[in-house]
Design an enzyme around this catalytic site. Structure first.
Site, short mmCIF file in Angstrom:
data_model
loop_
_atom_site.label_atom_id
_atom_site.label_comp_id
_atom_site.label_asym_id
_atom_site.label_seq_id
_atom_site.Cartn_x
_atom_site.Cartn_y
_atom_site.Cartn_z
N SER A 1 0.62 -1.13 0.00
CA SER A 1 -0.06 0.14 -0.02
C SER A 1 0.89 1.42 0.15
O SER A 1 1.53 1.62 -0.79
CB SER A 1 -0.86 0.06 1.23
OG SER A 1 -2.07 0.75 0.97
N ASP B 1 -9.67 -5.42 -4.34
CA ASP B 1 -9.21 -4.30 -3.51
C ASP B 1 -10.21 -2.89 -3.69
O ASP B 1 -10.44 -2.66 -4.62
CB ASP B 1 -7.85 -3.88 -3.81
CG ASP B 1 -6.92 -3.04 -2.96
OD1 ASP B 1 -7.83 -2.18 -2.20
OD2 ASP B 1 -5.96 -2.98 -2.85
N HIS C 1 -7.62 -5.51 -0.02
CA HIS C 1 -6.09 -5.11 0.12
C HIS C 1 -5.25 -5.73 0.99
O HIS C 1 -4.20 -5.26 1.13
CB HIS C 1 -6.45 -3.71 0.96
CG HIS C 1 -5.69 -2.61 0.55
ND1 HIS C 1 -5.13 -2.10 -0.73
CD2 HIS C 1 -4.98 -1.88 1.81
CE1 HIS C 1 -4.34 -1.21 -0.44
NE2 HIS C 1 -4.18 -1.10 1.02
#
Length: 259
Positions: free
Chosen positions: A98, A213, A241
Site C-alpha cells: 500500500s 481491493d 487490500h
C-alpha cells in the site's frame, strides 16, 4: 530481535530483524496506518525457511519515534536508505504494501535501487493514492474521531470475512500510530503522485494485487505493470487490500519463488 536505528537527530525507527544469518534478505515496508506487525503471517513462516526478514516501522507509526514532520515520500524513502546503510544490507528484496509500496517505489528511483536486487509491490498506492474525496473523509475522521476512521479502514480492507478478535488486533495496530502522522500521510497520499517514478524502476518487479481491493483499485496494478519494465502482475482473486493475510499461503510461496 528488535532494536532501534537512528535515521536523524531524535528520530529512531524500530526494526524487527528475524534470522539475521539468513542467506537471502527480505525487507518489509508496511502500509498506512499500520506497523511491521501486519506481516506476522510472513514472519511466522519465512525465517524458519532460511530467509532473513526485516520489518521496519516508519516514523510516526508502530514502535518508532513520532516526530511532527517528515511524512512525505522523499523523507520516508531516505529513512529506508539509512536502515539499509546502517545494517549494511545488499541484494535485498524490498516488499512494500500500500503506502509502503509507494515508499518502496520512491526509494528505488531516488536512491537508484541502492542495496536492492528485487522489488515486490503489494496493493501499492501507486501511481496514485487517495482521491480528494476519500482523503477529505479520512482526514476529517483522523482529526476528529480516529477510532471511527480505523473502523472504516478495517471494514474496507478485507474481501474475506475476519473474526472480531482479528478486527480488534488490526485496529490496535492502527492506534499505535500518532494522530498527526496518521493525518499527514493522508495528505501525502492525496497530493503526491508516482507516475514519473514508475518508468525509472530498473529491478525485477513482482506486482501482487487483490482483485477485490476497495482501497487501491486493481486497475492501478495494471497501470503499474504496463509502466514498469521487467514487471509481472499476479492477481489474487480471493483478496481485497490484504493478500498477505487473505491468501497468505499463496503469497508466501510466491514470495519465496520470486526471491
Amino acid at each position: 530481535m528488535g532494536y532501534f536505528v537512528s535515521v536523524e537527530e531524535d528520530v529512531n525507527l524500530f526494526v524487527e530483524d528475524l534470522n539475521p544469518n539468513g542467506e537471502k534478505t527480505i525487507l518489509f515496508i508496511h502500509g498506512w496506518p499500520l506497523s511491521h506487525k501486519q506481516f506476522e503471517y510472513q514472519f511466522d513462516v519465512l525465517p524458519a525457511k532460511g530467509y532473513r526478514c526485516i520489518g521496519v516501522d516508519w516514523r510516526g507509526f508502530g514502535q518508532s519515534d513520532k516526530p511532527l514532520d517528515g511524512y512525505n515520500f522523499d523523507r520516508l524513502a531516505d529513512d529506508i536508505r539509512v536502515i539499509i546503510d546502517v545494517l549494511q544490507l545488499e541484494n535485498v528484496t524490498l516488499v512494500g504494501h500500500s503506502t509502503g509500496g509507494a515508499i518502496a517505489i520512491r526509494y528505488i528511483t531516488r536512491h537508484h535501487a541502492h542495496g536492492v536486487e528485487k522489488l515486490v509491490l503489494v496493493d501499492a498506492a501507486a501511481p496514485r493514492g487517495f482521491t480528494k474525496e476519500t482523503a477529505q473523509s479520512f482526514l476529517h475522521d483522523a482529526l476528529n474521531d480516529r477510532p471511527n476512521m480505523m473502523q472504516k479502514v478495517t471494514d474496507t480492507f478485507f474481501f474475506q470475512n475476519i473474526t472480531k478478535p482479528f478486527s480488534d488486533w488490526f485496529l490496535h495496530l492502527g492506534f499505535q500510530a500518532a494522530g498527526w502522522s496518521t493525518a499527514a500521510i493522508i495528505v501525502t497520499l492525496r497530493d503526491e503522485k508516482l507516475d514519473l517514478d514508475l518508468p525509472k524502476i530498473n529491478v525485477p518487479t513482482l506486482i501482487v494485487h487483490g482483485v477485490h481491493d476497495k482501497v487501491i483499485p486493481f486497475t492501478q496494478a495494471q497501470e503499474m505493470n504496463r509502466a514498469i519494465k521487467n514487471s509481472q502482475l499476479v492477481p489474487f482473486h480471493y483478496s481485497g487490500h490484504g493478500p498477505f493475510w487473505e491468501e497468505r499461503d499463496k503469497f508466501n510461496k510466491l514470495l519465496e519463488q520470486f526471491v
